[in-house]
Design a protein around this motif. Structure first.
Motif, PDB file in Angstrom:
ATOM      1  N   HIS A   1      54.237  64.814  19.451  1.00 51.47           N
ATOM      2  CA  HIS A   1      55.005  64.260  20.577  1.00 51.47           C
ATOM      3  C   HIS A   1      56.249  64.395  20.878  1.00 51.47           C
ATOM      4  CE1 HIS A   1      50.821  62.399  20.204  1.00 51.47           C
ATOM      5  NE2 HIS A   1      50.788  61.959  21.535  1.00 51.47           N
TER       6      HIS A   1
ATOM      7  N   ALA B   1      47.351  61.035  12.693  1.00 45.97           N
ATOM      8  CA  ALA B   1      48.250  60.905  13.470  1.00 45.97           C
ATOM      9  C   ALA B   1      49.713  60.417  12.514  1.00 45.97           C
ATOM     10  CB  ALA B   1      48.170  59.219  14.149  1.00 45.97           C
TER      11      ALA B   1
ATOM     12  N   ALA C   1      62.936  54.905  14.459  1.00 48.69           N
ATOM     13  CA  ALA C   1      64.248  55.531  14.911  1.00 48.69           C
ATOM     14  C   ALA C   1      64.623  55.755  16.077  1.00 48.69           C
ATOM     15  CB  ALA C   1      64.540  56.829  14.101  1.00 48.69           C
TER      16      ALA C   1
ATOM     17  N   ILE D   1      53.950  54.799  16.093  1.00 48.21           N
ATOM     18  CA  ILE D   1      53.437  54.228  17.306  1.00 48.21           C
ATOM     19  C   ILE D   1      52.227  54.983  17.872  1.00 48.21           C
ATOM     20  CG2 ILE D   1      55.106  56.186  18.681  1.00 48.21           C
ATOM     21  CD1 ILE D   1      55.628  53.577  20.443  1.00 48.21           C
TER      22      ILE D   1
ATOM     23  N   ARG E   1      51.494  55.923   4.282  1.00 52.23           N
ATOM     24  CA  ARG E   1      51.944  56.283   2.980  1.00 52.23           C
ATOM     25  C   ARG E   1      52.930  55.267   2.724  1.00 52.23           C
ATOM     26  NH1 ARG E   1      55.576  61.518   3.025  1.00 52.23           N
ATOM     27  NH2 ARG E   1      56.933  60.973   4.280  1.00 52.23           N
TER      28      ARG E   1
ATOM     29  N   GLY F   1      65.970  60.323  12.713  1.00 57.97           N
ATOM     30  CA  GLY F   1      64.488  60.186  12.730  1.00 57.97           C
ATOM     31  C   GLY F   1      63.646  61.751  12.877  1.00 57.97           C
ATOM     32  N   LEU F   2      62.572  61.903  12.214  1.00 58.08           N
ATOM     33  CA  LEU F   2      62.112  63.289  12.219  1.00 58.08           C
ATOM     34  C   LEU F   2      60.879  63.207  13.503  1.00 58.08           C
ATOM     35  CD1 LEU F   2      61.791  63.759   8.362  1.00 58.08           C
ATOM     36  CD2 LEU F   2      63.490  64.647   9.989  1.00 58.08           C
TER      37      LEU F   2
ATOM     38  N   GLY G   1      50.570  55.215  10.309  1.00 63.61           N
ATOM     39  CA  GLY G   1      50.734  54.017  11.335  1.00 63.61           C
ATOM     40  C   GLY G   1      52.148  54.107  11.692  1.00 63.61           C
TER      41      GLY G   1
ATOM     42  N   ALA H   1      59.127  62.525  23.037  1.00 57.51           N
ATOM     43  CA  ALA H   1      58.479  61.637  23.780  1.00 57.51           C
ATOM     44  C   ALA H   1      57.328  60.524  23.396  1.00 57.51           C
ATOM     45  CB  ALA H   1      58.161  62.461  25.228  1.00 57.51           C
ATOM     46  N   GLY H   2      57.360  60.453  22.021  1.00 57.94           N
ATOM     47  CA  GLY H   2      56.123  59.798  21.789  1.00 57.94           C
ATOM     48  C   GLY H   2      56.201  58.212  22.075  1.00 57.94           C
ATOM     49  N   VAL H   3      57.133  57.561  22.459  1.00 58.18           N
ATOM     50  CA  VAL H   3      57.019  56.289  22.909  1.00 58.18           C
ATOM     51  C   VAL H   3      56.381  56.336  24.284  1.00 58.18           C
ATOM     52  CG1 VAL H   3      58.320  54.350  23.498  1.00 58.18           C
ATOM     53  CG2 VAL H   3      58.979  55.538  21.406  1.00 58.18           C
ATOM     54  N   GLN H   4      57.031  57.142  25.153  1.00 56.46           N
ATOM     55  CA  GLN H   4      56.443  57.003  26.437  1.00 56.46           C
ATOM     56  C   GLN H   4      55.037  57.753  26.605  1.00 56.46           C
ATOM     57  OE1 GLN H   4      59.059  60.683  28.469  1.00 56.46           O
ATOM     58  NE2 GLN H   4      60.130  59.856  27.038  1.00 56.46           N
TER      59      GLN H   4
ATOM     60  N   GLU I   1      55.786  52.057   4.699  1.00 53.40           N
ATOM     61  CA  GLU I   1      55.747  50.848   5.443  1.00 53.40           C
ATOM     62  C   GLU I   1      55.218  51.261   6.924  1.00 53.40           C
ATOM     63  OE1 GLU I   1      58.733  47.793   5.709  1.00 53.40           O
ATOM     64  OE2 GLU I   1      59.688  48.868   4.267  1.00 53.40           O
TER      65      GLU I   1
ATOM     66  N   GLY J   1      63.672  54.691  22.537  1.00 54.54           N
ATOM     67  CA  GLY J   1      62.779  53.705  23.462  1.00 54.54           C
ATOM     68  C   GLY J   1      63.039  53.802  25.000  1.00 54.54           C
ATOM     69  N   ILE J   2      63.736  55.250  25.349  1.00 55.25           N
ATOM     70  CA  ILE J   2      63.457  55.583  26.941  1.00 55.25           C
ATOM     71  C   ILE J   2      62.231  55.725  27.400  1.00 55.25           C
ATOM     72  CG2 ILE J   2      64.608  57.038  28.478  1.00 55.25           C
ATOM     73  CD1 ILE J   2      66.566  57.735  26.585  1.00 55.25           C
TER      74      ILE J   2
HETATM   75  C1  LIG Z   1      66.491  60.055  17.308  1.00 56.55           C
HETATM   76  C2  LIG Z   1      64.918  59.725  18.217  1.00 56.55           C
HETATM   77  C3  LIG Z   1      65.482  59.312  19.431  1.00 56.55           C
HETATM   78  C4  LIG Z   1      64.023  59.072  20.204  1.00 56.55           C
HETATM   79  N1  LIG Z   1      64.123  58.687  21.129  1.00 56.55           N
HETATM   80  C5  LIG Z   1      62.833  58.604  22.067  1.00 56.55           C
HETATM   81  C6  LIG Z   1      62.735  57.997  23.294  1.00 56.55           C
HETATM   82  O1  LIG Z   1      63.979  57.574  23.979  1.00 56.55           O
HETATM   83  N2  LIG Z   1      61.641  57.825  24.022  1.00 56.55           N
HETATM   84  C7  LIG Z   1      60.539  58.465  23.393  1.00 56.55           C
HETATM   85  O2  LIG Z   1      59.124  58.408  24.055  1.00 56.55           O
HETATM   86  N3  LIG Z   1      60.408  58.911  22.292  1.00 56.55           N
HETATM   87  C8  LIG Z   1      61.572  58.976  21.676  1.00 56.55           C
HETATM   88  N4  LIG Z   1      61.524  59.929  20.563  1.00 56.55           N
HETATM   89  C9  LIG Z   1      60.600  60.514  19.841  1.00 56.55           C
HETATM   90  C10 LIG Z   1      59.402  59.502  19.207  1.00 56.55           C
HETATM   91  O3  LIG Z   1      60.236  58.667  18.318  1.00 56.55           O
HETATM   92  C11 LIG Z   1      58.429  60.387  18.604  1.00 56.55           C
HETATM   93  O4  LIG Z   1      57.872  61.048  19.073  1.00 56.55           O
HETATM   94  C12 LIG Z   1      57.382  59.221  17.904  1.00 56.55           C
HETATM   95  O5  LIG Z   1      57.907  58.154  17.058  1.00 56.55           O
HETATM   96  C13 LIG Z   1      56.416  60.023  16.953  1.00 56.55           C
HETATM   97  O6  LIG Z   1      55.481  59.035  16.392  1.00 56.55           O
HETATM   98  P1  LIG Z   1      54.442  59.267  15.613  1.00 56.55           P
HETATM   99  O7  LIG Z   1      53.370  58.061  15.403  1.00 56.55           O
HETATM  100  O8  LIG Z   1      53.656  60.491  15.787  1.00 56.55           O
HETATM  101  O9  LIG Z   1      55.170  59.696  14.123  1.00 56.55           O
HETATM  102  P2  LIG Z   1      55.739  58.667  12.877  1.00 56.55           P
HETATM  103  O10 LIG Z   1      56.532  57.696  13.713  1.00 56.55           O
HETATM  104  O11 LIG Z   1      56.443  59.860  12.289  1.00 56.55           O
HETATM  105  O12 LIG Z   1      54.563  58.082  12.523  1.00 56.55           O
HETATM  106  C14 LIG Z   1      53.737  58.961  11.346  1.00 56.55           C
HETATM  107  C15 LIG Z   1      53.464  57.917  10.252  1.00 56.55           C
HETATM  108  O13 LIG Z   1      52.684  58.830   9.450  1.00 56.55           O
HETATM  109  C16 LIG Z   1      52.612  58.410   7.993  1.00 56.55           C
HETATM  110  N5  LIG Z   1      52.340  59.448   7.144  1.00 56.55           N
HETATM  111  C17 LIG Z   1      52.800  60.723   7.061  1.00 56.55           C
HETATM  112  N6  LIG Z   1      52.057  61.296   6.111  1.00 56.55           N
HETATM  113  C18 LIG Z   1      51.023  60.408   5.673  1.00 56.55           C
HETATM  114  C19 LIG Z   1      50.021  60.513   4.757  1.00 56.55           C
HETATM  115  N7  LIG Z   1      49.686  61.513   4.049  1.00 56.55           N
HETATM  116  N8  LIG Z   1      49.293  59.300   4.454  1.00 56.55           N
HETATM  117  C20 LIG Z   1      49.585  58.224   5.235  1.00 56.55           C
HETATM  118  N9  LIG Z   1      50.353  58.202   6.093  1.00 56.55           N
HETATM  119  C21 LIG Z   1      51.349  59.389   6.469  1.00 56.55           C
HETATM  120  C22 LIG Z   1      54.296  58.385   8.055  1.00 56.55           C
HETATM  121  O14 LIG Z   1      54.645  57.540   6.937  1.00 56.55           O
HETATM  122  C23 LIG Z   1      54.608  57.631   9.379  1.00 56.55           C
HETATM  123  O15 LIG Z   1      54.831  56.404   9.408  1.00 56.55           O
HETATM  124  C24 LIG Z   1      62.737  59.833  19.691  1.00 56.55           C
HETATM  125  C25 LIG Z   1      62.795  60.401  18.329  1.00 56.55           C
HETATM  126  C26 LIG Z   1      63.946  60.259  17.621  1.00 56.55           C
HETATM  127  C27 LIG Z   1      63.981  60.979  15.960  1.00 56.55           C
END
Ligand SMILES: Cc1cc2nc3c(=O)[nH]c(=O)nc-3n(C[C@H](O)[C@H](O)[C@H](O)COP(=O)(O)OP(=O)(O)OC[C@H]3O[C@@H](n4cnc5c(N)ncnc54)[C@H](O)[C@@H]3O)c2cc1C
Length: 382
Positions: free
Chosen positions: A335, A207, A45, A14, A35, A308-309, A12, A338-341, A37, A48-49
């Motif tokens: 992503h 995801a 983390a 973005i 797994r 953030g990871l 859950g 760039a996951g937000v964009q 919040e 948000g660009i």
């Molecule tokens: C410092 C920083 C700055 C950034 N700035 C930007 C920016 O300016 N613009 C932009 O576009 N992007 C930016 N990013 C990148 C962007 O934040 C990420 O690409 C994006 O958040 C990835 O989203 P996600 O949903 O794939 O991953 P996550 O946000 O990591 O979500 C994955 C979720 O899966 C859950 N999960 C994991 N394993 C399990 C399991 N076994 N069972 C159930 N749930 C599970 C986790 O708890 C987590 O909530 C930045 C990242 C960082 C760290």
């Protein structure tokens, strides 16, 4: 909410939440399992660009995916606000990118020009008219009037609330342990939750950010190479707004909020693996970047640091589509910076794929099992 949803989403962040919203809007029943919040990992983390983009001029599928997000973010923010009452802080504040003369920097200008992104080179003495607090420009200044930003935590709150309103089942604190107990059977359609709870779904979408690799990989195999890349951020607070635009130089940036706070980002540390601590040298390096460019930040309050990871992949492109070997298991992750964009374009492509429509980008480019594409030059590196 359906007992067995059409789509069960693991993760859950973005990406998972935006996909859930788009799928529910397309008429599918959806559940999201996290797994911890919802929305509290990299998605929370990030800075948000949202860089500018023009889908009709984008040269590559990844540029197109970014450009779809750039074009739609404002309208999507308004849609979320109408449904939930939550303002995600979307702001077209403009940006300034500082470029040098090396090959990569020149290539960036070519990409912007071909795509039709609005930009303007500022004369050496012209920067002060836009950002008077900048005293040391780290390169030639290029104004990007359509660069925007969003407040990640607020956007996630809006997404969670909107998913709830659309009837999406939201299950925080539900770690998915396995996608299927038998990797030889490609049609198994349930995942197992702790306490032997099982959930059947027509399709499963992984995801789970940097944790996705293990979930879609048979034991003792390397999988597609999704891995964590730590990014550290420092938050400064000053009583007034000292800069108003996003200032970017390579992988470093300053993002000003409306209330005088400024984010300084960000490192790229794959060697940290899943460790999220801040380190003294990274924080010092980020502060040095900020105070060299804007010396007055030296007296700002250092409010907070975090990290953030990001989900990285071998070639820096996300994985979006079906997991080979399975008919009903899909992935949307990797992503990276760039996951937000990229979230809106990704969710649009997933919703189109799941409803049998042509996708807005060719998904072969993002296929799991593709040969890594070396040296993809992104139009924006921060
Ligand atoms: C410092 C920083 C700055 C950034 N700035 C930007 C920016 O300016 N613009 C932009 O576009 N992007 C930016 N990013 C990148 C962007 O934040 C990420 O690409 C994006 O958040 C990835 O989203 P996600 O949903 O794939 O991953 P996550 O946000 O990591 O979500 C994955 C979720 O899966 C859950 N999960 C994991 N394993 C399990 C399991 N076994 N069972 C159930 N749930 C599970 C986790 O708890 C987590 O909530 C930045 C990242 C960082 C760290």
């Amino acid at each position: 909410m359906a007992k067995h949803p059409d789509v069960a989403i693991v993760g859950g962040g973005i990406i998972g939440l935006t996909c859930a919203y788009f799928l529910a809007r397309a008429g599918l029943t959806v559940s999201v399992y996290d797994r911890g919040e919802l929305g509290k990992e990299a998605s929370w983390a990030g800075a948000g660009i949202i860089p500018p983009g023009n889908p009709s001029g984008a040269a590559t599928p990844i540029d197109r995916l970014r450009a779809i997000g750039s074009m739609q973010f404002q309208g999507f923010s308004e849609e979320l606000r109408e449904i939930t009452g939550i303002d995600n802080g979307y702001l077209r504040c403009g940006g300034i990118e500082f470029l040098g003369h090396d090959e990569d920097d020149r290539a960036v200008l070519d990409i912007w020009t071909r795509e039709g992104i609005a930009f303007e080179k500022l004369p050496a003495d012209g920067l002060a008219a836009y950002e008077p607090a900048v005293k040391e420009a780290p390169g030639e200044a290029y104004l990007l009037p359509e660069c925007a930003q969003v407040r990640n935590p607020r956007h996630l709150q809006a997404l969670i609330a909107a998913c709830g309103r659309m009837g999406v089942g939201l299950f925080p604190n539900s770690p998915v342990e396995m996608i299927t107990p038998d990797f030889k059977n490609p049609r198994l359609d349930f995942c197992r939750l702790p306490g032997s709870r099982t959930v059947n779904a027509g399709r499963i979408l992984v995801a789970a950010g940097p944790w996705s690799n293990a979930l879609i990989t048979p034991p003792h195999q390397p999988g597609p190479g999704i891995h964590p890349v730590r990014g550290q951020i420092v938050l400064l607070k000053s009583p007034e707004r000292l800069i108003t635009r996003v200032l970017m130089h390579g992988k470093r940036y300053l993002v000003p909020r409306m209330d005088g706070r400024v984010l300084i980002g960000s490192t790229e540390e794959p060697e940290a693996l899943f460790e999220k601590a801040n380190t003294a040298d990274a924080v010092a390096d980020l502060l040095d970047f900020a105070t060299r460019m804007v010396p007055v930040f030296a007296s700002a309050e250092l409010e907070r640091c975090w990290s953030g990871l990001r989900p990285g992949t071998p070639d820096g492109l996300p994985f979006i589509g079906r997991v080979p070997g399975w008919d009903n298991i899909f992935v949307a992750t990797g992503h990276f910076r760039a996951g937000v964009q990229l979230s809106i374009g990704t969710a649009q492509a997933i919703a189109e794929l799941f409803t049998g429509k042509p996708t807005c980008v060719p998904l072969e480019t993002f296929a799991v099992g593709r040969k890594p594409v070396p040296g993809v030059q992104p139009a924006f590196r921060s």
